[in-house]
Design an enzyme around this catalytic site. Sequence first.
Site, PDB file in Angstrom:
ATOM      1  N   SER A 284       0.790  -1.216   0.035  1.00 15.12           N
ATOM      2  CA  SER A 284       0.000   0.124   0.021  1.00 15.12           C
ATOM      3  C   SER A 284       0.681   1.125   0.095  1.00 15.12           C
ATOM      4  CB  SER A 284      -1.120  -0.119   1.157  1.00 15.12           C
ATOM      5  OG  SER A 284      -0.222   0.260   2.609  1.00 15.12           O
TER       6      SER A 284
ATOM      7  N   MET B 205      10.031  -7.052   4.690  1.00 16.19           N
ATOM      8  CA  MET B 205       9.916  -7.514   5.914  1.00 16.19           C
ATOM      9  C   MET B 205      11.228  -8.340   6.194  1.00 16.19           C
ATOM     10  SD  MET B 205       7.460  -6.201   7.661  1.00 16.19           S
ATOM     11  CE  MET B 205       6.111  -5.553   7.510  1.00 16.19           C
TER      12      MET B 205
ATOM     13  N   HIS C 229       8.666   2.665   9.597  1.00 19.49           N
ATOM     14  CA  HIS C 229       8.161   1.956  10.531  1.00 19.49           C
ATOM     15  C   HIS C 229       7.097   2.415  11.262  1.00 19.49           C
ATOM     16  CE1 HIS C 229       8.828  -1.144  13.557  1.00 19.49           C
ATOM     17  NE2 HIS C 229       8.691  -0.180  14.451  1.00 19.49           N
TER      18      HIS C 229
ATOM     19  N   GLU D  69      22.261  -1.263  10.060  1.00 18.76           N
ATOM     20  CA  GLU D  69      22.202  -2.895  10.266  1.00 18.76           C
ATOM     21  C   GLU D  69      21.363  -3.167  11.682  1.00 18.76           C
ATOM     22  OE1 GLU D  69      26.357  -4.224   9.227  1.00 18.76           O
ATOM     23  OE2 GLU D  69      24.985  -6.161   9.574  1.00 18.76           O
TER      24      GLU D  69
ATOM     25  N   ALA E 290      -1.296   7.831   7.744  1.00 22.49           N
ATOM     26  CA  ALA E 290      -0.194   8.684   8.028  1.00 22.49           C
ATOM     27  C   ALA E 290       1.055   8.081   7.165  1.00 22.49           C
ATOM     28  CB  ALA E 290       0.248   8.741   9.683  1.00 22.49           C
TER      29      ALA E 290
END
Length: 211
Positions: free
Chosen positions: A16, A91, A110, A143, A174
């Site tokens: 999305s 992911m 995130h 990392e 958002a």
Amino acid sequence: MADPYRVVVLVSGSGSNLQSLIDHVHEPGGIEIVRVVSSKEGVLALERAEGAGIPTAVVPLAGREREVRDAELAEVVAAERPDLVVLAGWMSILTGVFLDRFPDRVINLHPSLLPSFPGMHAIEQALAWGVQVTGVTVHFAEEVVDGGPPILQEPVAVMYGDDADALTARIREAEHRLVPEAVRLFAAGRVVRDPVDRRRVRIVPGDVEVQ
Ligand code: GRF
């Protein structure tokens, strides 16, 4: 004509946020998504890319070392000569084998106000904690998972009675604003990572000429 600003988007799922980039910033010859790379076959994000005529690739992890996957991924991405790499629902942990190839050019999205709730279950954890404000962070990818310095953050209120679906829907809204905004700022040269204090990111105001 000026050269396009070349963006590669890495995805793993529904895409999305990729769709929001396609709808709001993608423009061949302008800010151009030149390739979408997925860690999984058959995901909706790949269909969205194909629907927009954007070339795709799949670079899975299955059955091999992360560093081996990341070396192949780096080759696929580097071939596009990207100005920016956007992890939009990617992911899978990336190692230095990939990240060191694109210093200060890989950003991640995130669904929390980092450093709260890093990892896979940020929205559920925000609800379990009972926080009244959570949000969205766009940050440099490093990392350490969800550990790089923030570039843009937007708060999202947690309403009494929210369940994971309701809060996820508000967080997605958002995200769909913040990711295109971050890409536009990069393309305008307005994101400056402090060369001395590497945790600090300056967004140069729009009315200041970028050097
Ligand atoms: C987003 O919530 C993003 O913050 C997280 O993964 C989700 C991806 O959603 N990293 P989509 O694939 O863009 O729909």
